[in-house]
Write a protein that holds these residues in place. Structure first.
Motif, short mmCIF file in Angstrom:
data_model
loop_
_atom_site.label_atom_id
_atom_site.label_comp_id
_atom_site.label_asym_id
_atom_site.label_seq_id
_atom_site.Cartn_x
_atom_site.Cartn_y
_atom_site.Cartn_z
N ARG A 3 39.59 34.04 43.53
CA ARG A 3 39.17 32.69 43.90
C ARG A 3 40.25 31.71 43.49
O ARG A 3 41.10 32.00 42.66
CB ARG A 3 37.86 32.37 43.22
CG ARG A 3 36.77 33.34 43.63
CD ARG A 3 35.71 33.39 42.61
NE ARG A 3 34.55 32.61 42.97
CZ ARG A 3 33.59 32.33 42.13
NH1 ARG A 3 33.67 32.72 40.89
NH2 ARG A 3 32.54 31.64 42.51
N VAL A 4 40.19 30.53 44.05
CA VAL A 4 41.18 29.50 43.75
C VAL A 4 41.16 29.15 42.27
O VAL A 4 42.20 28.96 41.65
CB VAL A 4 40.92 28.24 44.61
CG1 VAL A 4 41.87 27.13 44.23
CG2 VAL A 4 41.06 28.59 46.08
N SER A 5 40.01 29.11 41.68
CA SER A 5 39.91 28.76 40.26
C SER A 5 40.45 29.87 39.35
O SER A 5 40.74 29.63 38.20
CB SER A 5 38.46 28.43 39.89
OG SER A 5 37.66 29.58 40.09
N GLU A 6 40.60 31.08 39.89
CA GLU A 6 41.11 32.20 39.11
C GLU A 6 42.54 32.55 39.54
O GLU A 6 42.90 33.70 39.68
CB GLU A 6 40.20 33.41 39.31
CG GLU A 6 38.79 33.20 38.84
CD GLU A 6 37.91 34.38 39.19
OE1 GLU A 6 38.44 35.47 39.53
OE2 GLU A 6 36.69 34.22 39.16
N ALA A 7 43.38 31.56 39.75
CA ALA A 7 44.74 31.79 40.22
C ALA A 7 45.53 32.63 39.23
O ALA A 7 45.34 32.55 38.02
CB ALA A 7 45.44 30.46 40.43
N VAL A 8 46.41 33.43 39.77
CA VAL A 8 47.26 34.30 38.96
C VAL A 8 48.44 33.49 38.45
O VAL A 8 49.05 32.72 39.18
CB VAL A 8 47.75 35.50 39.79
CG1 VAL A 8 48.67 36.39 38.98
CG2 VAL A 8 46.57 36.29 40.33
N GLY A 11 54.15 34.10 36.32
CA GLY A 11 54.85 35.24 35.75
C GLY A 11 54.23 36.58 36.06
O GLY A 11 54.84 37.62 35.88
N GLU A 12 53.01 36.59 36.57
CA GLU A 12 52.30 37.82 36.85
C GLU A 12 52.14 38.08 38.35
O GLU A 12 51.49 39.05 38.74
CB GLU A 12 50.92 37.77 36.18
CG GLU A 12 51.00 37.69 34.68
CD GLU A 12 49.62 37.57 34.04
OE1 GLU A 12 48.62 37.86 34.71
OE2 GLU A 12 49.56 37.17 32.87
N ARG A 13 52.74 37.27 39.18
CA ARG A 13 52.57 37.40 40.63
C ARG A 13 53.46 38.47 41.25
O ARG A 13 53.26 38.87 42.38
CB ARG A 13 52.88 36.07 41.32
CG ARG A 13 51.85 35.03 41.04
CD ARG A 13 52.16 33.79 41.80
NE ARG A 13 51.35 32.69 41.29
CZ ARG A 13 51.64 31.44 41.41
NH1 ARG A 13 52.73 31.07 42.03
NH2 ARG A 13 50.85 30.52 40.91
N GLY A 14 54.50 38.89 40.56
CA GLY A 14 55.43 39.85 41.14
C GLY A 14 56.80 39.23 41.29
O GLY A 14 57.07 38.16 40.77
N ALA A 15 57.65 39.91 41.99
CA ALA A 15 59.03 39.45 42.13
C ALA A 15 59.53 39.74 43.54
O ALA A 15 59.03 40.65 44.21
CB ALA A 15 59.92 40.13 41.12
#
Length: 117
Positions: A3-8, A11-15
């Motif tokens: 959900r939008v409120s639980e955005a990642v 630094g943890e999204r990948g590269a």
């Protein structure tokens, strides 16, 4: 589903990984830009690249017209390649090795074409 409120966290999204051959194409194009005009019959600059994390070590092979300021032309290629790779790929370029494969002399071109002086 996130959900939008639980955005990642960023630094943890990948590269994003940029392939060596893509960086090599950027470097070769930058070398062509730095040289502006290639002598008649010259092969366009060719680049090989070794990428490690966010560092790119570049080697450029090129041909120049002669006479010219060889050191000045090679310096311009080094600067342009480092700037463009950093701007387009986001990589630092601590080393750009330039190898002049061939010098194209106007006098030699005339002799090859059968002209006498």
């Amino acid at each position: 589903m996130t959900r939008v409120s639980e955005a990642v966290a960023p630094g943890e999204r990948g590269a994003t990984k940029i392939a060596d051959r893509v960086v090599a194409k950027i470097a070769a194009q930058a070398a062509r830009e730095a040289l502006d005009v290639l002598p008649p019959g010259a092969v366009p600059p060719h680049a090989t690249v070794v990428v490690h994390q966010d560092l790119a070590r570049v080697s450029i092979s090129l041909e120049l017209g002669y006479p010219c300021d060889i050191g000045g032309r090679c310096g311009a290629v080094r600067r342009r390649v480092a700037q463009r790779v950093e701007a387009l790929a986001g990589m630092k370029v601590p080393e750009v090795a330039v190898q002049v494969e061939r010098l194209h002399s106007a006098q030699t071109r005339g002799a090859v074409q059968g002209r006498t002086q």
